[in-house]
Design an enzyme around this catalytic site. Sequence first.
Site, PDB file in Angstrom:
ATOM      1  N   HIS A  18       0.887  -1.214   0.079  1.00 52.82           N
ATOM      2  CA  HIS A  18      -0.069  -0.149   0.152  1.00 52.82           C
ATOM      3  C   HIS A  18       0.985   1.036  -0.065  1.00 52.82           C
ATOM      4  CE1 HIS A  18      -3.616  -2.370   0.947  1.00 52.82           C
ATOM      5  NE2 HIS A  18      -2.703  -3.335   1.536  1.00 52.82           N
ATOM      6  N   GLU A 199      -7.288 -13.019   6.320  1.00 55.66           N
ATOM      7  CA  GLU A 199      -6.180 -12.455   7.094  1.00 55.66           C
ATOM      8  C   GLU A 199      -6.904 -12.371   8.546  1.00 55.66           C
ATOM      9  OE1 GLU A 199      -3.434  -8.399   8.036  1.00 55.66           O
ATOM     10  OE2 GLU A 199      -5.209  -8.297   6.891  1.00 55.66           O
TER      11      GLU A 199
END
Length: 333
Positions: A18, A199
Amino acid sequence: MNHLELIRALPKAELHVHIEGTFEPELMFAIAQRNKVAIPYQSVEEVKQAYNFHNLQSFLDIYYAGANVLIDEQDFYDLAWAYFEKCAEDHVVHSEIFFDPQTHTDRGIAFATVINGLQKACEDAKTKLGITSHLIMCFLRHLSEEAAFETLEQALAYKDQIIAVGLDSSEIGHPPAKFERVFAKAREAGFLVVAHAGEEGPAEYVWEALDLLKVNRIDHGVRSEEDPELMQRLIAEKMPLTVCPLSNLKLCVVENMQQHNIRRLLQQGVHVTVNSDDPSYFGGYMNDNFIAITEALDLSQEELKQLAINSFEASFMSETEKTQWISKIHALA
């Protein structure tokens, strides 16, 4: 060549990073001062202290505080260029970079400002550093389906600069199913698609990403191991998982790196790759992640090479480019 030398020598592709998560404290503080944006920190040292967060929410607090200082095209360029310099140090030769337009457009920053700054850095990285890249636009899953549709509309004007759309932010309570219609429209428009799943969230979210969003890659996916049938499918379809070991440790997905399942997944034939996620916040860039799992899990040199090969195979590069880099990996002694 020892393991550390091999890690440094291996060409690598990064598929899960990111750009807002590569914001180093020094750069954040410098841009805040340049733009005269008030942040709740008096010095670079205070920013660094804030980076020692304890859970997902405290991470998100500092993450969004950092994003607030990004205002001009130059800011986004500087952010991306700093990341590309880290890539050059770690022999990351290709990167597929997530960006979150809603984090910025919701603050009144134009979509064009964000993507133009990032795109110029991508172009300079190719000419000056020899690093190729693609941009992947992510929807923030804690926001509404309607907001995601609006962001997709904005992105259509930049179709040639965005290779794929993704799905990130807080996973729990925001299943992939929430964005099934948005992803269908994105695929119709010609975008490739990826999504964070498995996740924080359960293996069921991975099923949804595969069946409802029809993704080309699963981002994270480490909890897939909880579902044997899902594991069989991932292996059969050679579905890539973009695993982020230091991130998993920092966000307590695993208690210690010795518990991480990336080597087990690799040995079972899952198409796992190594990535840094939000490296300035999670304790390291690409090579730091490779070193951490090598030391904790006693990876062999062949396993290290396979992880690097997987990164190119799972990328959105051309087949010719993939073949060139993979042959260079095979040529390493």
